[in-house]
Design a protein around this motif. Sequence first.
Motif, mmCIF file in Angstrom:
data_model
loop_
_atom_site.group_PDB
_atom_site.id
_atom_site.type_symbol
_atom_site.label_atom_id
_atom_site.label_comp_id
_atom_site.label_asym_id
_atom_site.label_seq_id
_atom_site.Cartn_x
_atom_site.Cartn_y
_atom_site.Cartn_z
ATOM 1 N N LYS A 1 5.966 25.268 29.617
ATOM 2 C CA LYS A 1 6.977 26.110 28.957
ATOM 3 C C LYS A 1 7.995 25.279 28.178
ATOM 4 C CE LYS A 1 9.638 26.246 33.272
ATOM 5 N NZ LYS A 1 10.137 27.097 34.371
ATOM 6 N N ASN A 2 8.090 23.992 28.507
ATOM 7 C CA ASN A 2 9.032 23.087 27.842
ATOM 8 C C ASN A 2 8.352 22.483 26.607
ATOM 9 O OD1 ASN A 2 10.390 20.601 27.135
ATOM 10 N ND2 ASN A 2 11.503 20.739 29.064
ATOM 11 N N SER A 3 8.913 22.728 25.431
ATOM 12 C CA SER A 3 8.281 22.258 24.189
ATOM 13 C C SER A 3 8.232 20.734 24.120
ATOM 14 C CB SER A 3 9.020 22.814 22.970
ATOM 15 O OG SER A 3 10.366 22.371 22.951
ATOM 16 N N ASN A 4 9.226 20.042 24.690
ATOM 17 C CA ASN A 4 9.211 18.580 24.673
ATOM 18 C C ASN A 4 8.074 18.027 25.517
ATOM 19 O OD1 ASN A 4 11.464 18.366 22.997
ATOM 20 N ND2 ASN A 4 12.899 18.370 24.710
ATOM 21 N N VAL A 5 7.785 18.691 26.644
ATOM 22 C CA VAL A 5 6.662 18.272 27.478
ATOM 23 C C VAL A 5 5.363 18.426 26.688
ATOM 24 C CG1 VAL A 5 5.352 18.719 29.594
ATOM 25 C CG2 VAL A 5 7.849 18.882 29.616
ATOM 26 N N LYS A 6 5.201 19.569 26.013
ATOM 27 C CA LYS A 6 3.992 19.808 25.215
ATOM 28 C C LYS A 6 3.839 18.772 24.107
ATOM 29 C CE LYS A 6 4.901 24.258 24.463
ATOM 30 N NZ LYS A 6 4.709 25.678 24.077
ATOM 31 N N ASN A 7 4.929 18.498 23.403
ATOM 32 C CA ASN A 7 4.861 17.523 22.305
ATOM 33 C C ASN A 7 4.547 16.116 22.816
ATOM 34 O OD1 ASN A 7 5.390 19.447 20.328
ATOM 35 N ND2 ASN A 7 7.593 19.182 20.478
ATOM 36 N N ASN A 8 5.159 15.741 23.943
ATOM 37 C CA ASN A 8 4.887 14.415 24.512
ATOM 38 C C ASN A 8 3.448 14.316 25.006
ATOM 39 O OD1 ASN A 8 7.477 13.643 23.972
ATOM 40 N ND2 ASN A 8 8.183 13.609 26.079
ATOM 41 N N ALA A 9 2.941 15.399 25.591
ATOM 42 C CA ALA A 9 1.554 15.408 26.059
ATOM 43 C C ALA A 9 0.592 15.253 24.880
ATOM 44 C CB ALA A 9 1.266 16.697 26.827
ATOM 45 N N ALA A 10 0.881 15.941 23.768
ATOM 46 C CA ALA A 10 0.030 15.829 22.577
ATOM 47 C C ALA A 10 0.071 14.414 22.012
ATOM 48 C CB ALA A 10 0.487 16.837 21.522
ATOM 49 N N TRP A 11 1.259 13.817 21.977
ATOM 50 C CA TRP A 11 1.403 12.435 21.490
ATOM 51 C C TRP A 11 0.600 11.477 22.367
ATOM 52 C CZ3 TRP A 11 3.437 8.194 24.088
ATOM 53 C CH2 TRP A 11 3.631 7.042 23.321
ATOM 54 N N THR A 12 0.660 11.682 23.692
ATOM 55 C CA THR A 12 -0.039 10.808 24.626
ATOM 56 C C THR A 12 -1.549 10.952 24.502
ATOM 57 O OG1 THR A 12 1.780 10.726 26.192
ATOM 58 C CG2 THR A 12 -0.401 10.345 27.087
ATOM 59 N N LEU A 13 -2.027 12.188 24.369
ATOM 60 C CA LEU A 13 -3.464 12.393 24.187
ATOM 61 C C LEU A 13 -3.960 11.691 22.923
ATOM 62 C CD1 LEU A 13 -3.669 16.135 25.269
ATOM 63 C CD2 LEU A 13 -4.837 14.226 26.384
ATOM 64 N N LYS A 14 -3.192 11.788 21.862
ATOM 65 C CA LYS A 14 -3.543 11.086 20.623
ATOM 66 C C LYS A 14 -3.569 9.576 20.852
ATOM 67 C CE LYS A 14 -1.862 10.276 15.909
ATOM 68 N NZ LYS A 14 -0.785 10.544 14.932
ATOM 69 N N ASN A 15 -2.611 9.079 21.633
ATOM 70 C CA ASN A 15 -2.507 7.648 21.911
ATOM 71 C C ASN A 15 -3.686 7.146 22.739
ATOM 72 O OD1 ASN A 15 -0.611 5.834 20.964
ATOM 73 N ND2 ASN A 15 0.368 5.578 22.956
ATOM 74 N N GLU B 1 -7.538 10.973 18.780
ATOM 75 C CA GLU B 1 -7.700 12.229 18.060
ATOM 76 C C GLU B 1 -6.358 12.944 17.988
ATOM 77 O OE1 GLU B 1 -10.441 13.304 16.591
ATOM 78 O OE2 GLU B 1 -11.681 11.627 17.266
ATOM 79 N N ASN B 2 -6.265 13.928 17.098
ATOM 80 C CA ASN B 2 -4.993 14.643 16.958
ATOM 81 C C ASN B 2 -5.249 16.133 16.756
ATOM 82 O OD1 ASN B 2 -2.381 15.429 16.579
ATOM 83 N ND2 ASN B 2 -2.070 14.340 14.658
ATOM 84 N N PHE B 3 -5.085 16.894 17.829
ATOM 85 C CA PHE B 3 -5.202 18.343 17.749
ATOM 86 C C PHE B 3 -3.878 19.035 18.065
ATOM 87 C CE2 PHE B 3 -9.489 16.871 19.293
ATOM 88 C CZ PHE B 3 -10.116 16.995 18.064
ATOM 89 N N GLY B 4 -2.776 18.261 17.944
ATOM 90 C CA GLY B 4 -1.462 18.844 18.198
ATOM 91 C C GLY B 4 -1.352 19.368 19.618
ATOM 92 N N ILE B 5 -0.742 20.557 19.756
ATOM 93 C CA ILE B 5 -0.560 21.146 21.087
ATOM 94 C C ILE B 5 -1.595 22.237 21.364
ATOM 95 C CG2 ILE B 5 1.897 20.581 21.181
ATOM 96 C CD1 ILE B 5 2.489 23.490 20.425
#
Length: 454
Positions: free
Chosen positions: A411-425, A429-433
């Motif tokens: 529910k926290n947008s910062n958690v979602k954005n950080n998770a997406a950044w980490t998955l890309k790292n 790949e980059n599929f955003g959130i």
Amino acid sequence: VGDLRAVNPLIDVLRTKNQDAVVRHLTAEALGKLKDPRAVDSLIEALLDKTWKVESSWGDISYMLRENAAEALGTIGDKRAIQPLIQALLEDKEWQVRRGAAIALGLIRDSRAVEPLIQAFSKDENSIVQQLTAEALGNIGDLKAIDSLIHELYEESTIKTLVFQPRCYKCNSIIEEIEFDPDLPLAGKRISCPKCGEQYNAQFMNGLLTLEIFLVPPDKDLYNTKQDVKPIERKIRIHEEPSDWASTEDINAYIKHKNKIKTIARTLGELGDARAIEHLIKLFNVDNKSVQIWAAFALYKLGNIQKIDFLIDALKSEDFKFLDREDAAKALGEIGTTMVVEPLIDALKDKKVTMAAWALGNIKDPRAVDSLILALKCEDSGEVREQAAKALGQIKDIRAVQPLIVALKDKNSNVKNNAAWTLKNILGENFGIDSETWQQWWEQHKETFQENSR
């Protein structure tokens, strides 16, 4: 895209004063990223130009161009920028520009900047600028800064305990003295009037610029009743001098002084000169745990490795408040030794210390992965989940992939954005959130990644 053919057209845009303000700001930033010395003269012009004004609903925002120009000059690293940056550091009225100039001078690392940085550290009223000038001095590493910083250490006010004496709303009687801790953004204590028996919760609200103290009915919470409750009189008494009453401004100065002492201690440690040791040891006589933590950090940097035990104890001991433990975790993360991984894991698990997650990511030890994955599910703190998601991206262990895909639904947008950044790292790949796309992709490719990680 890094194409140097763009440099001259970008310089032309930067020098066009009737250009859209946002375009000019971004142009200065782009020139910094290209790191081409041809841009230096135009960036200096933009940095020192105070005739260009941009009015908006927030007032004049032309300072944003000067700020970006300063940081771009620091990134390029050309020594022609030293004197203009010094001028901006000492003379610009906007603290954001002075901040940019301090950052830039720290990046260029020219000894001509040392005296102006010392001057700015001593006299600038903005605590962020002070911190960044100290960091710049640490980056430059010129030992001329040592004596000035030690002098500043002794010029600062002695840190004292603050208390206040609230009066009952019902009968106007003094209730009792209550200790005030500026380190806590919100604290509370149940009190009652000795004369009429009226019950209250005393709660402190410490904002960025002001302090408000409320007496709240015991069955109410400050956040839910703030519109109905007025703050009591804003007066704080310094405990060691009962006749000396302090205003909100005095309290803010108290907090600023404490932060300045912490900044000096850190910088003395980074400079690495043994002359600072005796003065740092004296900071343990200051009755403030946060100051002691950064003194211990500095002494460790100067070779007293036993001080790491003090920092580890700060993570565990009930004598240290929550924000003190956050400071201790940050200090240990900056030290970066793997010997503190287990204490940091315990602090994250048992104390919910947010900076412990950051520190574990900074150390990059795979032993932390399981605990950071568990922290992704911490319902008590969105900040813990945010830092855990980011820390996992620094360690880059594929065990975190599936939990991070689940975290994309947080529910926290910062958690979602950080998770997406980490998955890309981790995965490249980059599929955003988009959790469904990530899940589908992972199901198709996870065996390959698991095989490669064995």
